[in-house]
Design an enzyme around this catalytic site. Structure first.
Site, mmCIF file in Angstrom:
data_model
loop_
_atom_site.group_PDB
_atom_site.id
_atom_site.type_symbol
_atom_site.label_atom_id
_atom_site.label_comp_id
_atom_site.label_asym_id
_atom_site.label_seq_id
_atom_site.Cartn_x
_atom_site.Cartn_y
_atom_site.Cartn_z
ATOM 1 C CB ALA A 62 45.994 46.302 34.610
ATOM 2 C CG HIS B 272 48.514 49.301 42.451
ATOM 3 N ND1 HIS B 272 49.434 49.408 43.430
ATOM 4 C CD2 HIS B 272 47.660 50.292 42.417
ATOM 5 C CE1 HIS B 272 49.327 50.732 43.595
ATOM 6 N NE2 HIS B 272 48.307 51.156 43.368
ATOM 7 C CD1 TRP C 109 33.716 46.874 39.367
ATOM 8 C CD2 TRP C 109 32.206 45.357 39.070
ATOM 9 N NE1 TRP C 109 33.540 46.540 38.208
ATOM 10 C CE2 TRP C 109 32.508 45.798 37.827
ATOM 11 C CE3 TRP C 109 30.862 44.713 39.065
ATOM 12 C CZ2 TRP C 109 32.079 45.369 36.611
ATOM 13 C CZ3 TRP C 109 30.386 43.961 37.821
ATOM 14 C CH2 TRP C 109 31.143 44.555 36.556
ATOM 15 C CB ALA D 84 29.822 46.997 34.098
ATOM 16 C CB VAL E 291 29.632 42.032 28.138
ATOM 17 C CG1 VAL E 291 29.976 40.757 27.468
ATOM 18 C CG2 VAL E 291 29.630 43.292 27.124
ATOM 19 N N GLY F 142 38.912 52.482 37.111
ATOM 20 C CA GLY F 142 39.721 52.916 38.181
ATOM 21 C C GLY F 142 40.205 54.435 38.213
ATOM 22 C CB ALA G 254 43.132 50.167 28.896
ATOM 23 C CB THR H 151 48.560 49.508 37.763
ATOM 24 O OG1 THR H 151 47.267 49.633 38.796
ATOM 25 C CG2 THR H 151 49.303 48.441 38.425
ATOM 26 C CG ASN I 169 43.000 56.118 40.178
ATOM 27 O OD1 ASN I 169 42.916 57.410 40.327
ATOM 28 N ND2 ASN I 169 43.452 55.308 39.169
#
Length: 571
Positions: free
Chosen positions: A541, A507, A69, A40, A235, A101, A19, A552, A105
């Protein structure tokens, strides 16, 4: 001190995922907007991406700690009663790289079904019904196979399908078994929402992955003087002036500094976004106080209502001519959407898909999966902070199959897989079909390393050389639960296996869900604004009111398009 320290931007977007890339690209199309996108993980300009990121076999990047991560763990099973919680934590690989993702993905491009989004509107997300979101699904895509009023023809995300004459042998056998069970073939699952099997739309072009980063953050977009992108930027927390967010405190390559913003848009995903709000003092007041965090805004829904698609898998040994051929890299080519018939559950609430390569290594090339999950789930979990280190990856409890409806449907689905297992069509392409869970052994072998490459190569040769040795390896090193016969013989054994073996499918969603202003557990309004504080919005999401009947990836990109359009319309 970096050039970004102390600077002011109209919009600071925290998270360059599916997004965040969309929002950064769309907001910067207006030249008067000064936009900063923070990621990040690493940022890669077009043409500089590592091969793993552009590879259409998702496991290449997904298994690499460089792009995920690495220390993020989760708990899958349902919570026990009053007994101490001894549930095991397992690694949950989420994208930590530009594109998030969408860069790691399976690239599956499913929208879900209209009732998903009409349900969002019914839950208080006004303006998010099917007719409201369809224009943004169309805006984001170029469907190279189908046109018409339900499809886009000039969007950034290029999607295409492999049709039946191109499927690898395992997929062909699986779908023949589905046909024998009475399901019909559907040409286009994004336009025909009935039950049946279909070629899946996948976001790729010219043999390479199409992520939100490659689609939206093009060389042309990056050349805009009003758009800045900063990778390897974590952040720590939001900055406030009274009841308004005015910026972020940022860690970047050993430096810590503030950046000022007219509006901060949090797009870190369903695990990292609530963690940032919690670190900043936005969340359940009592919980925050217990962690020694000053409460900026009591918001009880932050981190709650976490959702996923719970499922279980059967492993299969694919015969030589049923495996992926050299020209095929995608692991998945066709899927089956079907209805459980369980009272109160909507149509299309279940999903099954054959995976033609389970891992990147030699054993993974031979072992396929029959994956089955609840497409419309009801169980919810939560995201909380690590009590000893608030900057560490958050504590994540999915509380899978805690809702009896999810457990009952996984029982139905497991019986369906057992029926499929008996099909001559499936047995013609696969053998040694058995229940499986993502064991510690499998997780360790899935991490990319030279040692794992060598040991799995040896294991793969042994599997092909001898049926008896293969069955011994599967029984002692791969299979880690009851047999099919055990599951059929005793319903309690099946339910116990499902509770212990159920996993999600990356998801994660709904942990900062949208809702009406009078809903005490709603975190954002239908425009993504966080209730009770100015200058702060969420777009990923996490704001979904319920997980859709879909992977998703595409719904999240749609959320980015719709929120970006809302922001531009407001200003």
């Amino acid at each position: 001190m970096t050039e970004f320290a102390g600077r002011h931007f109209d919009y600071v977007i925290v998270g360059g995922g599916a997004a965040g890339c969309v929002v950064a690209a769309r907001l910067s199309e207006r030249s008067s907007n000064r936009v900063l996108l923070l990621e990040a993980g690493e940022d890669f300009a077009p043409g500089t991406e590592p091969d793993e990121i552009r590879d259409t076999f998702a496991g290449s990047a997904h298994s690499n700690p460089r792009f995920t991560w690495a220390r993020q763990t989760v708990t899958w099973p349902p919570r026990p009663g009053n007994a101490p919680d001894q549930r095991k934590k397992v690694r949950y690989a989420q994208g930590r790289v530009i594109g998030g993702g969408s860069s790691v993905n399976g690239m599956i491009s499913i929208r879900g079904v209209p009732t998903d989004y009409d349900g969002w509107a019914e839950r208080g997300a006004a303006g998010w019904g099917w007719d409201d979101v369809l224009p943004y699904f169309r805006k984001m895509e170029t469907d190279v196979d189908y046109g018409g009023p339900l499809h886009g023809a000039d969007g950034p995300m290029k999607v295409r399908r492999y049709f039946a004459d191109q499927w690898p042998g395992f997929t062909t056998g699986f779908m023949a078994a589905a046909k024998e069970q009475g399901w019909s073939a559907l040409a286009d699952k994004n336009a025909d929402f009935s039950d049946g099997y279909f070629p899946i739309a996948v976001a790729h072009a010219d043999g390479r992955r199409v992520s939100a980063a490659t689609a939206y953050l093009t060389a042309e977009a990056r050349a805009r003087p009003n758009l800045d992108i900063l990778g390897e930027a974590r952040v720590e927390r939001l900055l406030f002036s009274g009841a308004r967010v005015i910026g972020v405190k940022l860690h970047h390559k050993g430096q810590v500094f503030d950046i000022n913003a007219g509006e901060v848009i949090v797009s870190g995903g369903a695990l990292q976004s609530p963690a940032l709000l919690l670190r900043s003092g936005i969340g359940p007041g009592e919980e925050l106080a217990g962690l020694g965090i000053d409460v900026a805004l009591h918001k009880p829904g932050v981190g709650k209502h976490l959702m996923e698609h719970p499922g279980v898998n059967f492993g299969v040994y694919m015969k030589r001519d049923a495996r992926l051929t050299p020209e095929l890299r995608l692991p998945m080519y066709a899927g089956l959407r079907w209805s459980s018939g369980l009272e109160g559950c909507p149509a299309g609430d279940m999903y099954m898909i054959p995976m033609n390569k389970s891992f990147w290594h030699a054993i993974g090339e031979r072992m396929g999966l029959m994956m089955m999950w609840v497409n419309k789930s009801y169980s919810t979990g939560e995201v909380t902070l690590n009590g000893s280190d608030h900057m560490a990856e958050p504590e994540v409890d999915f509380n899978m199959v805690s809702d009896r409806r999810d457990l009952d449907r996984l029982v139905i689905g497991t019986r369906k897989m057992i029926q499929m297992r008996a099909s001559a069509s499936l047995r013609g392409v696969a053998s040694d079909i058995f229940p499986i869970s993502y064991s510690d052994r499998a997780r360790r072998a899935a991490v990319y390393s030279t040692f794992n490459k060598i040991q799995t190569w040896v294991g793969g040769q042994v599997m092909d050389a001898s049926g008896s040795l293969r069955r011994y390896l599967i029984r002692n090193l791969v299979a880690d639960g009851p047999s099919v016969e055990d599951l059929l013989e005793d319903q309690s054994v099946m339910e116990s296996w499902i509770r212990n073996a159920a996993i999600g499918h990356f998801h994660a969603s709904c942990s900062l869900r949208m809702g009406a202003a009078d809903d005490p557990m709603a975190v954002t309004d239908p425009s993504g604004r966080v209730y009770g504080i100015a200058g702060l919005r969420v777009c990923d999401a996490s704001i979904m009111p319920a997980v859709p009947c879909a992977n998703t990836n595409f719904p999240t990109i749609m959320v980015g398009e719709k929120i970006a359009a809302t922001i531009l319309a407001e200003t």
